[in-house]
Design a protein around this motif. Structure first.
Motif, PDB file in Angstrom:
ATOM      1  N   LYS A  26       0.836  -1.203   0.000  1.00  0.00           N
ATOM      2  CA  LYS A  26       0.000   0.000   0.000  1.00  0.00           C
ATOM      3  C   LYS A  26       0.874   1.258   0.000  1.00  0.00           C
ATOM      4  O   LYS A  26       1.739   1.422   0.859  1.00  0.00           O
ATOM      5  N   VAL A  27       0.626   2.114  -0.973  1.00  0.00           N
ATOM      6  CA  VAL A  27       1.344   3.375  -1.098  1.00  0.00           C
ATOM      7  C   VAL A  27       0.375   4.520  -0.817  1.00  0.00           C
ATOM      8  O   VAL A  27      -0.569   4.745  -1.579  1.00  0.00           O
ATOM      9  N   GLY A  28       0.579   5.211   0.288  1.00  0.00           N
ATOM     10  CA  GLY A  28      -0.237   6.382   0.592  1.00  0.00           C
ATOM     11  C   GLY A  28       0.327   7.595  -0.131  1.00  0.00           C
ATOM     12  O   GLY A  28       1.548   7.750  -0.244  1.00  0.00           O
ATOM     13  N   VAL A  29      -0.548   8.451  -0.638  1.00  0.00           N
ATOM     14  CA  VAL A  29      -0.121   9.631  -1.386  1.00  0.00           C
ATOM     15  C   VAL A  29      -0.830  10.863  -0.833  1.00  0.00           C
ATOM     16  O   VAL A  29      -2.057  10.890  -0.760  1.00  0.00           O
ATOM     17  N   VAL A  30      -0.065  11.870  -0.429  1.00  0.00           N
ATOM     18  CA  VAL A  30      -0.617  13.121   0.091  1.00  0.00           C
ATOM     19  C   VAL A  30      -0.218  14.250  -0.859  1.00  0.00           C
ATOM     20  O   VAL A  30       0.978  14.524  -1.026  1.00  0.00           O
ATOM     21  N   LEU A  31      -1.210  14.900  -1.480  1.00  0.00           N
ATOM     22  CA  LEU A  31      -0.940  15.937  -2.469  1.00  0.00           C
ATOM     23  C   LEU A  31      -1.834  17.151  -2.249  1.00  0.00           C
ATOM     24  O   LEU A  31      -2.919  17.038  -1.675  1.00  0.00           O
ATOM     25  N   SER A  32      -1.382  18.298  -2.766  1.00  0.00           N
ATOM     26  CA  SER A  32      -2.186  19.519  -2.712  1.00  0.00           C
ATOM     27  C   SER A  32      -2.977  19.643  -4.012  1.00  0.00           C
ATOM     28  O   SER A  32      -2.623  20.406  -4.907  1.00  0.00           O
ATOM     29  N   GLU A  33      -4.073  18.902  -4.094  1.00  0.00           N
ATOM     30  CA  GLU A  33      -4.897  18.956  -5.297  1.00  0.00           C
ATOM     31  C   GLU A  33      -5.833  20.160  -5.302  1.00  0.00           C
ATOM     32  O   GLU A  33      -6.404  20.506  -6.337  1.00  0.00           O
ATOM     33  N   THR A  34      -5.973  20.802  -4.149  1.00  0.00           N
ATOM     34  CA  THR A  34      -6.751  22.035  -4.039  1.00  0.00           C
ATOM     35  C   THR A  34      -5.953  23.030  -3.212  1.00  0.00           C
ATOM     36  O   THR A  34      -4.934  22.685  -2.616  1.00  0.00           O
ATOM     37  N   ASP A  70      -2.618  22.654   3.084  1.00  0.00           N
ATOM     38  CA  ASP A  70      -2.656  23.016   4.503  1.00  0.00           C
ATOM     39  C   ASP A  70      -1.828  22.025   5.331  1.00  0.00           C
ATOM     40  O   ASP A  70      -2.072  20.817   5.274  1.00  0.00           O
ATOM     41  N   PRO A  71      -0.835  22.498   6.107  1.00  0.00           N
ATOM     42  CA  PRO A  71       0.004  21.594   6.905  1.00  0.00           C
ATOM     43  C   PRO A  71      -0.790  20.729   7.887  1.00  0.00           C
ATOM     44  O   PRO A  71      -0.483  19.551   8.056  1.00  0.00           O
ATOM     45  N   THR A  72      -1.805  21.300   8.523  1.00  0.00           N
ATOM     46  CA  THR A  72      -2.614  20.535   9.479  1.00  0.00           C
ATOM     47  C   THR A  72      -3.339  19.396   8.779  1.00  0.00           C
ATOM     48  O   THR A  72      -3.407  18.264   9.284  1.00  0.00           O
ATOM     49  N   ALA A  73      -3.891  19.686   7.599  1.00  0.00           N
ATOM     50  CA  ALA A  73      -4.577  18.652   6.825  1.00  0.00           C
ATOM     51  C   ALA A  73      -3.603  17.579   6.346  1.00  0.00           C
ATOM     52  O   ALA A  73      -3.947  16.396   6.282  1.00  0.00           O
ATOM     53  N   ILE A  95       4.235  20.499  -0.996  1.00  0.00           N
ATOM     54  CA  ILE A  95       4.972  21.710  -0.627  1.00  0.00           C
ATOM     55  C   ILE A  95       5.788  21.522   0.657  1.00  0.00           C
ATOM     56  O   ILE A  95       5.488  20.665   1.484  1.00  0.00           O
ATOM     57  N   THR A  96       6.804  22.360   0.795  1.00  0.00           N
ATOM     58  CA  THR A  96       7.756  22.253   1.900  1.00  0.00           C
ATOM     59  C   THR A  96       7.120  22.391   3.289  1.00  0.00           C
ATOM     60  O   THR A  96       7.410  21.572   4.175  1.00  0.00           O
ATOM     61  N   PRO A  97       6.265  23.401   3.559  1.00  0.00           N
ATOM     62  CA  PRO A  97       5.695  23.489   4.911  1.00  0.00           C
ATOM     63  C   PRO A  97       4.947  22.224   5.323  1.00  0.00           C
ATOM     64  O   PRO A  97       5.048  21.789   6.474  1.00  0.00           O
ATOM     65  N   ASN A  98       4.207  21.630   4.397  1.00  0.00           N
ATOM     66  CA  ASN A  98       3.470  20.402   4.714  1.00  0.00           C
ATOM     67  C   ASN A  98       4.418  19.243   4.963  1.00  0.00           C
ATOM     68  O   ASN A  98       4.185  18.407   5.835  1.00  0.00           O
ATOM     69  N   SER A  99       5.492  19.189   4.189  1.00  0.00           N
ATOM     70  CA  SER A  99       6.458  18.110   4.353  1.00  0.00           C
ATOM     71  C   SER A  99       7.144  18.194   5.710  1.00  0.00           C
ATOM     72  O   SER A  99       7.324  17.188   6.404  1.00  0.00           O
ATOM     73  N   LEU A 100       7.521  19.376   6.107  1.00  0.00           N
ATOM     74  CA  LEU A 100       8.154  19.554   7.417  1.00  0.00           C
ATOM     75  C   LEU A 100       7.203  19.152   8.541  1.00  0.00           C
ATOM     76  O   LEU A 100       7.616  18.553   9.532  1.00  0.00           O
TER      77      LEU A 100
END
Length: 384
Positions: A26-34, A70-73, A95-100
């Motif tokens: 299973k590969v989870g993917v987190v992206l900023s699609e919005t 959004d970093p929290t999301a 994006i960098t803030p979310n990754s951190l």
């Protein structure tokens, strides 16, 4: 058939199906699609749809979550993927803030993360929770060096800086300002703006008053067009620089003629067909470019689709190695084996560059991963 035998066969079949299902990777993917970074996250999501359904003889299941820039999301989505979906690895975020923000989550869960963000501090230093994090894009350090080298080549002595007022802008400022100082370049102004800003008039007037020969905009996605358009509006005639954070068709569309002549560092995969035949990245860059444009059309390439493409490139090389040491049925052991396999990858060609990871380098790219381009007539023109 004897009822007990029948029940035994049903139970055995059910167990076999359960094991097979559990054995999927299973590969989870987190992206900023919005959100403000959607112009980056959408091409990444399109690339994920091109990912292989099997690697190393194992079925791969992709579970995508939108963090809305959004970093929290992003943190919430990552926790759900790890705790509820039981993913073996997390790809993203955009994006960098979310990754951190995600680093403590993946580190505590001992789950490998292949980030699509460029911040230098995401994987440096490789200690503690960062031991579980890897990145595919060229780091801000690598790209800042390329920008400064070009400024030196063009004999710019006075430059100004304007960037996002978040981790991405700060990361660029730290690396760019240090390299500029070493190169003898004076930074005459330093301004910041929010990703969701609709005006930067005050900042732009401060930049103009400092009389720079060139301006670097350290922002990403379509919001990066705002200060450049404002600078042109108030009559700035100097050289404009952007970062690889804008290298997508949406930025070209939004900025339009205001961005004509802008210089920026990008992934070789963005201009694969313009690379010299002897460039060591040309074959792998062309594989990416051909696959993506076949699926989505001419002039659809972006830095972000290249970043996502290389995430699966790394996993295609590391998953078979990890499977020799652990099976997906043992999620803890398999996550650890996959982390170790990623850390030991050597000479893996992708769209961004050639990756060689190590215990002290979880990005693995060198200056072969950087090319400078100029925006000409709404396209990327490779500088020779």
């Amino acid at each position: 058939m004897n009822k007990s035998v029948h029940l035994a066969l049903v139970a055995a079949a059910t167990m076999a199906c359960s094991v097979a299902a559990h054995a999927d990777i299973k590969v989870g993917v987190v992206l900023s699609e919005t959100g403000p970074a959607a112009s980056q996250g959408i091409p990444e999501a399109k690339t994920v749809r091109l990912f292989p359904k099997q690697i190393g003889g194992q079925t791969i299941q992709y579970i995508i979550r939108d963090d809305a820039t959004d970093p929290t999301a992003a943190v919430k989505a990552t926790k759900e993927l790890i705790d509820s979906d039981k993913v073996d690895v997390v790809v993203g975020p955009t994006i960098t803030p979310n990754s951190l923000a995600m680093i403590p989550v993946v580190g505590a869960a001992k789950t490998p993360n292949v980030s699509l963000s460029a911040g230098w501090t995401i994987v440096h230093p490789v200690v503690g929770e960062r031991k579980w994090v890897f990145t595919t894009p060229q780091t801000t350090l690598l790209m800042a060096q390329a920008v400064v080298d070009n400024m030196v080549k063009n004999k710019f002595k006075r430059v100004a800086f304007i960037g996002f007022d978040d981790a991405y802008g700060e990361d660029w400022w730290n690396n760019f300002s240090k390299d500029a100082k070493v190169a003898g370049i004076q930074i005459v102004a330093n301004e910041r703006f929010n990703r969701t800003a609709t005006a930067v008039t005050g900042q732009v007037l401060h930049l103009l008053a400092a009389k720079p020969q060139a301006v670097l905009i350290a922002a990403s996605g379509t919001p990066a067009a705002l200060p450049e358009r404002e600078l042109k509006k108030v009559g700035f005639q100097g050289q404009m620089y952007q970062t690889h954070g804008v290298a997508n068709p949406d930025f070209l569309r939004v900025c339009g003629s205001d961005c004509e002549g802008t210089l920026l560092p990008v992934a070789p995969g963005l201009v694969a067909d313009q690379l010299p035949a002897d460039n060591p990245i040309k074959p792998s860059a062309m594989r990416f470019a051909t696959a993506y444009t076949t699926a989505y059309g001419k002039n659809s390439l972006s830095q972000f689709s290249a970043n996502a493409w290389d995430a699966i490139t790394l996993l295609e090389s590391s998953i078979p190695v990890a499977l020799k040491h652990a099976k997906p049925e043992n999620i803890v052991a398999f996550r650890a084996a996959l982390r170790d396999a990623l850390e030991n990858l050597k000479d893996i060609p992708g769209a961004d560059g050639i990756y060689s990871m190590s215990p002290t380098d979880h990005n693995g790219l060198d200056n072969r991963a950087v090319v400078m381009v100029r925006i000409e007539h709404g396209t990327w023109k490779l500088l020779k």
